[in-house]
Design a protein around this motif. Structure first.
Motif, PDB file in Angstrom:
ATOM      1  N   ASP A  30       0.819  -1.212   0.000  1.00 46.34           N
ATOM      2  CA  ASP A  30       0.000   0.000   0.000  1.00 46.34           C
ATOM      3  C   ASP A  30       0.852   1.261   0.000  1.00 46.34           C
ATOM      4  O   ASP A  30       0.332   2.373   0.129  1.00 46.34           O
ATOM      5  CB  ASP A  30      -0.943  -0.016   1.212  1.00 46.34           C
ATOM      6  N   LEU A  69       4.801   4.663   6.509  1.00 51.70           N
ATOM      7  CA  LEU A  69       4.111   3.418   6.800  1.00 51.70           C
ATOM      8  C   LEU A  69       5.136   2.304   6.959  1.00 51.70           C
ATOM      9  O   LEU A  69       5.967   2.075   6.073  1.00 51.70           O
ATOM     10  CB  LEU A  69       3.132   3.088   5.662  1.00 51.70           C
ATOM     11  N   LEU A 107      -4.440   2.128  -0.638  1.00 55.75           N
ATOM     12  CA  LEU A 107      -4.407   3.424   0.058  1.00 55.75           C
ATOM     13  C   LEU A 107      -4.196   4.585  -0.903  1.00 55.75           C
ATOM     14  O   LEU A 107      -4.185   5.747  -0.464  1.00 55.75           O
ATOM     15  CB  LEU A 107      -3.289   3.438   1.114  1.00 55.75           C
ATOM     16  N   ARG A 123      -5.793   8.209  -0.564  1.00 53.67           N
ATOM     17  CA  ARG A 123      -6.310   8.457   0.782  1.00 53.67           C
ATOM     18  C   ARG A 123      -5.287   9.241   1.600  1.00 53.67           C
ATOM     19  O   ARG A 123      -4.113   9.341   1.237  1.00 53.67           O
ATOM     20  CB  ARG A 123      -6.598   7.142   1.507  1.00 53.67           C
ATOM     21  N   ASN A 124      -5.756   9.742   2.740  1.00 57.33           N
ATOM     22  CA  ASN A 124      -4.881  10.433   3.688  1.00 57.33           C
ATOM     23  C   ASN A 124      -5.133   9.890   5.087  1.00 57.33           C
ATOM     24  O   ASN A 124      -6.240   9.453   5.412  1.00 57.33           O
ATOM     25  CB  ASN A 124      -5.146  11.946   3.681  1.00 57.33           C
ATOM     26  N   GLU A 125      -4.085   9.944   5.917  1.00 56.52           N
ATOM     27  CA  GLU A 125      -4.256   9.488   7.286  1.00 56.52           C
ATOM     28  C   GLU A 125      -5.069  10.501   8.076  1.00 56.52           C
ATOM     29  O   GLU A 125      -4.886  11.718   7.951  1.00 56.52           O
ATOM     30  CB  GLU A 125      -2.907   9.272   7.962  1.00 56.52           C
ATOM     31  N   SER A 126      -5.989  10.014   8.883  1.00 53.90           N
ATOM     32  CA  SER A 126      -6.849  10.870   9.691  1.00 53.90           C
ATOM     33  C   SER A 126      -6.030  11.707  10.666  1.00 53.90           C
ATOM     34  O   SER A 126      -5.038  11.235  11.222  1.00 53.90           O
ATOM     35  CB  SER A 126      -7.847  10.002  10.464  1.00 53.90           C
ATOM     36  N   TRP A 156      -6.966   5.540   7.716  1.00 49.53           N
ATOM     37  CA  TRP A 156      -6.848   6.242   6.445  1.00 49.53           C
ATOM     38  C   TRP A 156      -8.255   6.492   5.907  1.00 49.53           C
ATOM     39  O   TRP A 156      -9.080   5.577   5.869  1.00 49.53           O
ATOM     40  CB  TRP A 156      -6.005   5.431   5.461  1.00 49.53           C
ATOM     41  N   TRP A 188     -10.765   5.618  -2.297  1.00 50.63           N
ATOM     42  CA  TRP A 188      -9.628   5.102  -3.060  1.00 50.63           C
ATOM     43  C   TRP A 188      -9.656   5.686  -4.467  1.00 50.63           C
ATOM     44  O   TRP A 188     -10.709   5.761  -5.105  1.00 50.63           O
ATOM     45  CB  TRP A 188      -9.719   3.578  -3.122  1.00 50.63           C
ATOM     46  N   ALA A 203      -1.774   0.492   9.188  1.00 47.96           N
ATOM     47  CA  ALA A 203      -2.837   1.328   8.625  1.00 47.96           C
ATOM     48  C   ALA A 203      -4.126   0.527   8.630  1.00 47.96           C
ATOM     49  O   ALA A 203      -4.114  -0.706   8.633  1.00 47.96           O
ATOM     50  CB  ALA A 203      -2.488   1.768   7.203  1.00 47.96           C
ATOM     51  N   VAL A 235      -8.555   0.784   7.257  1.00 41.65           N
ATOM     52  CA  VAL A 235      -9.606   1.458   6.508  1.00 41.65           C
ATOM     53  C   VAL A 235     -10.943   0.995   7.082  1.00 41.65           C
ATOM     54  O   VAL A 235     -11.118  -0.192   7.390  1.00 41.65           O
ATOM     55  CB  VAL A 235      -9.524   1.127   5.000  1.00 41.65           C
TER      56      VAL A 235
END
Length: 524
Positions: free
Chosen positions: A96, A118, A152, A155-158, A165, A169, A204, A206
């Motif tokens: 990812d 990551l 991933l 997407r962006n990390e929260s 994430w 997608w 990570a 989802v």
């Protein structure tokens, strides 16, 4: 040092004959199958890890990662060809983090150590030149390929929940990659969407509803690009650890007909924390403890229940299983001892209708089937190859007198007629003399019929060269398994045994047995 042996030392045969022998009757229920596996049940992975991947003060990957592996070695080629074919899944923790250099992607960075990345690495890249090389290699060796996609991308990390994430997608890079793959005529059996993003995730995660919506997008993309159903790759997911609520929610959102195979990971031996200066005893204790090995059956049952509820076309796959996390156990995974875990897991998984079992890894880490430097097969390679050649897709029920140290699994023979069994003896000081009985149809509650064969049995006995199960050389029927001078896999011929004698399973050994004249209606 071991290449000088033509046969395993005779002292071990004397030791085995002195161990206490216990008589056990094993009943094979051949009237009907209890499960079905894929014909290519045995599967291995190729991982993305670069040489800088280190755990527990060791860096065992070397140049075994997908981007660095030298594909020209004869030993590597021959090890794969011996399966004819071998199912390989390209994927792993960093998948990812991988972008594909095609279409709008112009730069192609290498993985670099990065604390906030990551799994401690920056983004990496698969160039189409390397993809061409890999596919020439796969085509030459007859690989049946599963490719793990970056789930991933886009997407962006929260900012409020670490590891989560968010966002949809973005499929464009995957679209371009698939279009390139199709234009070159490369064969992909299946695409798996993401790696260990389910439930609590690993590195990570989802949300299950989001994953369900995104896998619909992927399925539609595959249908669009692969117009002919007969060449359309399967869509697999989620490729992570089983958590009931997450799996149920994801499948409720995606609905039936989207995911072809439900994939999950098994690392039931946990992390390998070494105790210095001596070896960690806990890993070995787990492998030889039947009650510990049985615990994972709850995971298989849970996944099987979800499959029965939502009915994905291909059922469940174990798409990654290496025993010990983070590269495997330095002192155990490459030895004969690991086979007690590995082959028992394949046996157990097959009884729970798991269609495919992917071993992490073909090469790399401590759990590779091949040595990461020399490409010489480790003991588990030979156990896997025998399974692939002998154990058919039809799984039969087996019952026996209650001795937990003896593990037994039965399938219809891969090359009919007959049945093939695997016996795993966990006991250090007891051998087993096995007699077989045939549970005839309609005989519930009545005595089983003792099986008396007329044809010689085909037996394959595996044990450690020196008698120490932490040896990394395995003997097959008292012949050490070492590659030939031409780097070919050595001959793996059976020992033909008089059918009137009991099947003898030595202490801390593994044996495959094929019986050609065993009448099992399920195998006709």
């Amino acid at each position: 040092m071991y290449f000088k042996f033509t046969f395993c030392p005779i002292i071990l045969l004397l030791w085995a004959s002195l161990s206490f022998a216990q008589n056990v009757n094993v009943v094979i229920h051949g009237a009907a199958s209890i499960a079905k596996t894929d014909d290519n049940f045995v599967c291995v992975t190729l991982d993305w890890w670069p040489a800088e991947k280190c755990d527990y003060n060791q860096c065992p990957w070397g140049k075994a990662g997908i981007l660095n592996l030298d594909l020209r070695y004869g030993a590597l080629i021959n090890a794969i060809k011996a399966f004819n074919p071998l199912r390989i899944k390209v994927g792993g923790s960093l998948q990812d983090n991988v972008v594909y250099k095609v279409g709008e992607v112009s730069s192609c960075p290498n993985f670099m150590k990065r604390e906030d990345g990551l799994f401690g690495f920056s983004q990496g890249c698969l160039s189409m030149e390397r993809w061409d090389q890999l596919n020439r290699f796969f085509n030459h060796t007859g690989v049946k390929l599963t490719f793990g996609l970056n789930a991933l991308f886009g997407r962006n990390e929260s900012q409020t929940e670490k590891g989560l994430w968010i966002g949809d997608w973005q499929p464009q890079n995957t679209r371009d990659f698939m279009q390139y793959t199709i234009s070159k005529g490369y064969k992909v059996d299946s695409y798996e969407f993401g790696n260990q993003l389910s439930g609590s995730g690993m590195g990570a995660k989802v949300d299950a509803k989001q994953y369900g919506k995104d896998v619909i997008v992927l399925k539609n993309l595959v249908k669009e690009l692969y117009a002919h159903p007969e060449t359309q790759p399967k869509v697999l997911g989620p490729g992570g650890f089983y958590e009931e609520k997450w799996f149920n929610t994801f499948l409720e959102v995606s609905g039936q007909g989207i995911v072809d195979g439900l994939t999950h990971h098994i690392y039931n031996l946990g992390p390998d924390i070494h105790i210095r200066p001596r070896d960690d005893p806990n890993m070995m204790n787990k492998i030889l403890d039947p009650s510990y090995l049985n615990q994972v059956s709850q995971t298989y049952k849970g996944v099987s229940d979800v499959v029965n509820k939502f009915r994905p076309q291909l059922g469940a796959w174990v798409s990654e299983s290496g025993g010990a996390l983070n590269g495997g156990s330095k002192d155990v995974s490459r030895t004969f001892a690991d086979g007690f875990w590995y082959l028992d897991q394949m046996g157990m998984a097959s009884t729970y209708d798991q269609k495919v079992f992917c071993r992490q890894a073909l090469i790399g880490g401590n759990y590779g089937l091949l040595n990461a430097t020399t490409f010489v097969p480790n003991p588990d390679y030979y156990g896997a190859l025998l399974w692939h050649r002998l154990m058919g897709s039809t799984v039969l029920a087996v019952t026996k007198e209650s001795d937990p140290d003896l593990r037994v699994y039965a399938h219809c023979a891969k090359k009919k007629p007959g049945v093939s069994l695997i016996f795993i003896n966990l006991s250090k000081d007891r051998s087993f003399n096995i007699t077989l009985s045939n549970a005839k149809p309609g005989d519930a509650g009545k005595p089983n019929y003792e099986f008396v064969g007329k044809q010689n049995r085909e037996e394959y006995h595996l044990r450690a060269l020196t008698g120490d199960i932490k040896d990394d050389i395995v003997c097959l029927n008292d012949v050490p398994m070492v590659q030939t001078d031409s780097e070919d896999i050595p001959a793996m011929d059976p020992k033909l045994v008089d059918a009137s004698t009991p099947i003898s399973i030595a202490a801390q050994s593994i044996a495959y047995v094929t019986i050609r004249d065993f009448e099992a209606p399920a195998c006709v």
